[in-house]
Design an enzyme around this catalytic site. Structure first.
Site, PDB file in Angstrom:
ATOM      1  N   HIS A  31      -2.088   7.079  -6.254  1.00 55.12           N
ATOM      2  CA  HIS A  31      -1.003   7.647  -5.452  1.00 55.12           C
ATOM      3  C   HIS A  31       0.305   7.013  -5.908  1.00 55.12           C
ATOM      4  O   HIS A  31       0.491   5.799  -5.759  1.00 55.12           O
ATOM      5  CB  HIS A  31      -1.304   7.330  -3.981  1.00 55.12           C
ATOM      6  CG  HIS A  31      -0.260   7.716  -2.989  1.00 55.12           C
ATOM      7  ND1 HIS A  31      -0.370   8.833  -2.183  1.00 55.12           N
ATOM      8  CD2 HIS A  31       0.908   7.113  -2.630  1.00 55.12           C
ATOM      9  CE1 HIS A  31       0.664   8.897  -1.375  1.00 55.12           C
ATOM     10  NE2 HIS A  31       1.470   7.867  -1.635  1.00 55.12           N
ATOM     11  N   ASP A  33       4.169   6.419  -5.471  1.00 57.92           N
ATOM     12  CA  ASP A  33       5.305   6.506  -4.559  1.00 57.92           C
ATOM     13  C   ASP A  33       6.579   6.777  -5.345  1.00 57.92           C
ATOM     14  O   ASP A  33       6.914   6.034  -6.277  1.00 57.92           O
ATOM     15  CB  ASP A  33       5.463   5.203  -3.774  1.00 57.92           C
ATOM     16  CG  ASP A  33       4.452   5.071  -2.653  1.00 57.92           C
ATOM     17  OD1 ASP A  33       4.025   6.106  -2.122  1.00 57.92           O
ATOM     18  OD2 ASP A  33       4.085   3.938  -2.312  1.00 57.92           O
ATOM     19  N   HIS A  63       3.757  11.182  -4.261  1.00 55.66           N
ATOM     20  CA  HIS A  63       4.320  11.211  -2.911  1.00 55.66           C
ATOM     21  C   HIS A  63       5.838  11.225  -3.037  1.00 55.66           C
ATOM     22  O   HIS A  63       6.463  10.190  -3.284  1.00 55.66           O
ATOM     23  CB  HIS A  63       3.830   9.982  -2.146  1.00 55.66           C
ATOM     24  CG  HIS A  63       4.324   9.898  -0.744  1.00 55.66           C
ATOM     25  ND1 HIS A  63       4.170   8.756   0.030  1.00 55.66           N
ATOM     26  CD2 HIS A  63       4.965  10.787   0.053  1.00 55.66           C
ATOM     27  CE1 HIS A  63       4.689   8.959   1.213  1.00 55.66           C
ATOM     28  NE2 HIS A  63       5.191  10.179   1.257  1.00 55.66           N
ATOM     29  N   ASP A 168      -1.420   6.659   5.200  1.00 56.58           N
ATOM     30  CA  ASP A 168      -0.688   5.893   4.195  1.00 56.58           C
ATOM     31  C   ASP A 168       0.261   4.933   4.913  1.00 56.58           C
ATOM     32  O   ASP A 168       1.059   5.354   5.747  1.00 56.58           O
ATOM     33  CB  ASP A 168       0.099   6.866   3.315  1.00 56.58           C
ATOM     34  CG  ASP A 168       0.893   6.195   2.208  1.00 56.58           C
ATOM     35  OD1 ASP A 168       0.781   4.966   2.034  1.00 56.58           O
ATOM     36  OD2 ASP A 168       1.631   6.914   1.505  1.00 56.58           O
ATOM     37  N   GLY A 169       0.163   3.640   4.573  1.00 58.48           N
ATOM     38  CA  GLY A 169       1.108   2.673   5.121  1.00 58.48           C
ATOM     39  C   GLY A 169       0.452   1.681   6.052  1.00 58.48           C
ATOM     40  O   GLY A 169       0.015   2.050   7.140  1.00 58.48           O
ATOM     41  N   GLY A 170       0.338   0.443   5.621  1.00 54.88           N
ATOM     42  CA  GLY A 170      -0.221  -0.595   6.473  1.00 54.88           C
ATOM     43  C   GLY A 170      -1.727  -0.594   6.570  1.00 54.88           C
ATOM     44  O   GLY A 170      -2.294  -1.296   7.410  1.00 54.88           O
ATOM     45  N   GLY A 190      -2.123  -0.030  -0.600  1.00 52.06           N
ATOM     46  CA  GLY A 190      -1.337  -0.720  -1.613  1.00 52.06           C
ATOM     47  C   GLY A 190      -1.543  -2.217  -1.585  1.00 52.06           C
ATOM     48  O   GLY A 190      -2.311  -2.779  -2.361  1.00 52.06           O
TER      49      GLY A 190
END
Length: 211
Positions: A31, A33, A63, A168-170, A190
């Site tokens: 993915h 960013d 993304h 997505d995120g955290g 990530g």
């Protein structure tokens, strides 16, 4: 289908290549960013002309955390991109984007940020290939997840039982199991991978929490 997709967040293309190589033996997708410094003040690599130099067996989803992504459709119709994710908040003509990418054989994901009501996705649920829930503000890797993320996932799963829902995120080893139970089946990760000395071990441990 449950799948973990490593998130590649880098200010330059060299960093992207380095991270892709670290996870390439262990996953099928990555993915990327992409931010423009406008929709997100955090600026990352955002030059699609570099991508033909990315020699990888991985499928790539991009993304696009950028303003007016409909203006840049052609730039991202390039190998090895298989899926493009755009933000509902940044897009003026979602149907146009869906049409153009589908005509080119590219999957389309539609994303909402942490402050956007999940119900705004409803008009496009049958048209898109992926629901993308961004649980942090567009920007750097390693942020803390918004507290209402679990409820947002539950609502989306209720209204679309067969959808692919990507969180997505955290995402980390402590919360990935709960996120799966809430309704996510794709997990963009990530920091929890790349901050581990062994990305392979990190991926194995993450999968272990949801399999």
């Amino acid at each position: 289908m449950i799948e973990i997709i490593p998130s590649i967040n880098s200010p330059d293309f060299e960093g992207i290549v380095e991270k892709v190589k670290k996870v390439e033996p262990y996953v099928q997708w990555c993915h990327l960013d992409v931010t423009d410094g406008i929709f997100s003040k955090h600026l990352t690599w955002h030059n699609p002309a570099d991508l033909p130099l990315l020699q990888t067996s991985l499928k790539v989803e991009v993304h696009l955390m950028v303003e007016n992504p409909e203006k840049h459709i052609g730039q991202w119709l390039i190998s090895p991109i298989k899926r493009v994710i755009v933000h509902l908040e940044a897009t003026k003509d979602i149907d146009f984007i869906i049409q153009k990418y589908h005509e080119a054989g590219t999957e389309v994901g539609l994303s909402i940020g942490p402050d956007t009501f999940w119900g705004k996705l409803k008009p496009w649920l049958k048209k898109i290939d992926l629901i993308h829930v961004l649980a942090v503000n567009p920007g750097p890797s390693g942020q803390k997840m918004a507290e209402d993320t679990y409820e947002k996932l539950k609502h989306l799963r209720e209204v679309c039982p067969n959808c692919r829902i990507e969180i997505d995120g955290g995402v980390n080893i402590e919360n990935i199991g709960q996120l799966a139970r809430a309704g996510a089946n794709l997990f963009v990760v990530g920091a929890a991978i790349f901050n581990n000395p062994s990305p392979e071990k990190a991926l194995t441990e993450l999968i272990g929490q949801i399999s």
